[in-house]
Design a protein around this motif. Structure first.
Motif, mmCIF file in Angstrom:
data_model
loop_
_atom_site.group_PDB
_atom_site.id
_atom_site.type_symbol
_atom_site.label_atom_id
_atom_site.label_comp_id
_atom_site.label_asym_id
_atom_site.label_seq_id
_atom_site.Cartn_x
_atom_site.Cartn_y
_atom_site.Cartn_z
ATOM 1 N N PHE A 14 0.801 -1.221 0.000
ATOM 2 C CA PHE A 14 0.000 0.000 0.000
ATOM 3 C C PHE A 14 0.836 1.274 0.000
ATOM 4 C CE2 PHE A 14 -3.091 -3.013 2.019
ATOM 5 C CZ PHE A 14 -3.972 -3.044 0.945
ATOM 6 N N GLU A 15 2.149 1.150 0.129
ATOM 7 C CA GLU A 15 2.999 2.343 0.115
ATOM 8 C C GLU A 15 2.804 3.123 -1.181
ATOM 9 O OE1 GLU A 15 5.589 5.289 1.244
ATOM 10 O OE2 GLU A 15 4.693 3.725 2.485
ATOM 11 N N ARG A 16 2.590 2.431 -2.267
ATOM 12 C CA ARG A 16 2.417 3.087 -3.573
ATOM 13 C C ARG A 16 1.233 4.038 -3.585
ATOM 14 N NH1 ARG A 16 0.676 -1.767 -7.505
ATOM 15 N NH2 ARG A 16 -1.324 -0.854 -7.942
ATOM 16 N N TYR A 17 0.258 3.809 -2.727
ATOM 17 C CA TYR A 17 -0.891 4.710 -2.615
ATOM 18 C C TYR A 17 -0.639 5.798 -1.574
ATOM 19 C CZ TYR A 17 -3.239 0.895 -5.081
ATOM 20 O OH TYR A 17 -3.592 -0.073 -5.983
ATOM 21 N N PRO A 22 -0.514 14.187 -0.371
ATOM 22 C CA PRO A 22 0.263 15.349 0.073
ATOM 23 C C PRO A 22 0.144 15.539 1.584
ATOM 24 C CG PRO A 22 -1.743 16.049 -1.043
ATOM 25 C CD PRO A 22 -1.672 14.546 -1.165
ATOM 26 N N ASN A 23 1.058 16.293 2.149
ATOM 27 C CA ASN A 23 1.039 16.567 3.587
ATOM 28 C C ASN A 23 0.035 17.673 3.886
ATOM 29 O OD1 ASN A 23 2.900 14.631 4.455
ATOM 30 N ND2 ASN A 23 4.596 15.917 3.775
ATOM 31 N N LYS A 24 -1.209 17.331 3.721
ATOM 32 C CA LYS A 24 -2.317 18.237 3.997
ATOM 33 C C LYS A 24 -3.350 17.461 4.796
ATOM 34 C CE LYS A 24 -1.793 20.835 -0.286
ATOM 35 N NZ LYS A 24 -2.387 21.179 -1.561
ATOM 36 N N CYS A 25 -4.359 18.145 5.247
ATOM 37 C CA CYS A 25 -5.448 17.499 5.972
ATOM 38 C C CYS A 25 -6.108 16.451 5.070
ATOM 39 C CB CYS A 25 -6.459 18.549 6.416
ATOM 40 S SG CYS A 25 -7.941 17.851 7.193
ATOM 41 N N ILE A 154 -7.376 4.677 0.855
ATOM 42 C CA ILE A 154 -8.539 5.077 0.046
ATOM 43 C C ILE A 154 -8.186 6.300 -0.801
ATOM 44 C CG2 ILE A 154 -10.847 6.108 0.168
ATOM 45 C CD1 ILE A 154 -11.345 4.203 2.607
ATOM 46 N N ALA A 155 -7.642 7.313 -0.158
ATOM 47 C CA ALA A 155 -7.292 8.539 -0.883
ATOM 48 C C ALA A 155 -6.207 8.276 -1.923
ATOM 49 C CB ALA A 155 -6.838 9.610 0.105
ATOM 50 N N GLY A 156 -5.212 7.502 -1.564
ATOM 51 C CA GLY A 156 -4.118 7.215 -2.484
ATOM 52 C C GLY A 156 -4.544 6.379 -3.679
ATOM 53 N N HIS A 157 -5.478 5.468 -3.463
ATOM 54 C CA HIS A 157 -5.972 4.651 -4.576
ATOM 55 C C HIS A 157 -6.630 5.530 -5.628
ATOM 56 C CE1 HIS A 157 -8.831 1.843 -6.592
ATOM 57 N NE2 HIS A 157 -7.726 1.093 -6.629
ATOM 58 N N GLU A 158 -7.398 6.515 -5.185
ATOM 59 C CA GLU A 158 -8.009 7.415 -6.162
ATOM 60 C C GLU A 158 -6.957 8.241 -6.893
ATOM 61 O OE1 GLU A 158 -11.201 11.018 -6.780
ATOM 62 O OE2 GLU A 158 -11.151 10.013 -4.842
ATOM 63 N N LEU A 159 -5.974 8.763 -6.176
ATOM 64 C CA LEU A 159 -4.919 9.544 -6.831
ATOM 65 C C LEU A 159 -4.144 8.698 -7.843
ATOM 66 C CD1 LEU A 159 -3.538 11.694 -3.878
ATOM 67 C CD2 LEU A 159 -4.948 12.446 -5.812
#
Length: 173
Positions: A14-17, A22-25, A154-159
């Motif tokens: 999951f690191e790839r996601y 980004p370092n944001k909320c 979840i967020a990374g998968h979409e990105l």
């Protein structure tokens, strides 16, 4: 602000996601990326919706359907872990899901709407979790995984799929 998960809070797969976030909320990231994805895919032709960049690859309709399916599955994992259930989740077969989804027969706007509804459910879930829920741990891919890590996945998968859509579906046509 929800802190980024540590590397021991999820399977290395999951690191790839997670590295894409980004370092944001995270709550703001999830809301913004939904807008970006919907705007990116609004108003496409039927040819674009059915486009495959290679013969055996998914159509754009299928990619968006996959995004919604994966987010649903990960939401269930997140809810389960956050509520303190220690069940172990085995991998799901994304190709089996795709074979039985029949996205090609659905209207693309309905698929986009479905994706948007799933994201609204995600946002509702993560916004309303108590602070102590984020560090609760379950098992995903045979690895201890926190609720916090699942939200980031979840967020990374979409990105990840936003990038693929831009590079392989929309720019190549």
């Amino acid at each position: 602000m929800l802190k980024r998960p540590k590397k021991d809070e999820y399977d290395p797969y999951f690191e790839r996601y997670i590295e894409l976030i980004p370092n944001k909320c995270l709550f703001d990231v999830l809301k913004k990326q939904q807008e970006v994805t919907i705007n990116l895919l609004r108003g496409l032709s039927s040819e674009q919706e059915e486009y495959r960049y290679e013969a055996k690859k998914w159509s754009l309709k299928e990619v968006v359907g996959h995004m919604a399916d994966v987010e649903r599955v990960l939401n269930y994992h997140l809810l389960t872990v956050a509520r303190g259930d220690t069940v172990s989740f085995t991998p799901f077969d994304k190709d089996l899901y795709m074979a039985n989804a029949d996205f090609s027969q659905r209207d693309f706007q309905d698929i986009l709407s479905d994706f948007s509804i799933v994201r609204q459910c995600t946002s509702s879930l993560i916004t309303n979790l108590p602070n102590d829920a984020w560090i609760r741990t379950g098992t995903v891919l045979n690895h201890p995984t926190t609720a916090r890590a699942l939200a980031y996945i979840i967020a990374g998968h979409e990105l990840h799929h936003q990038r693929i859509i831009k590079e392989r579906y929309l720019l190549k046509q």
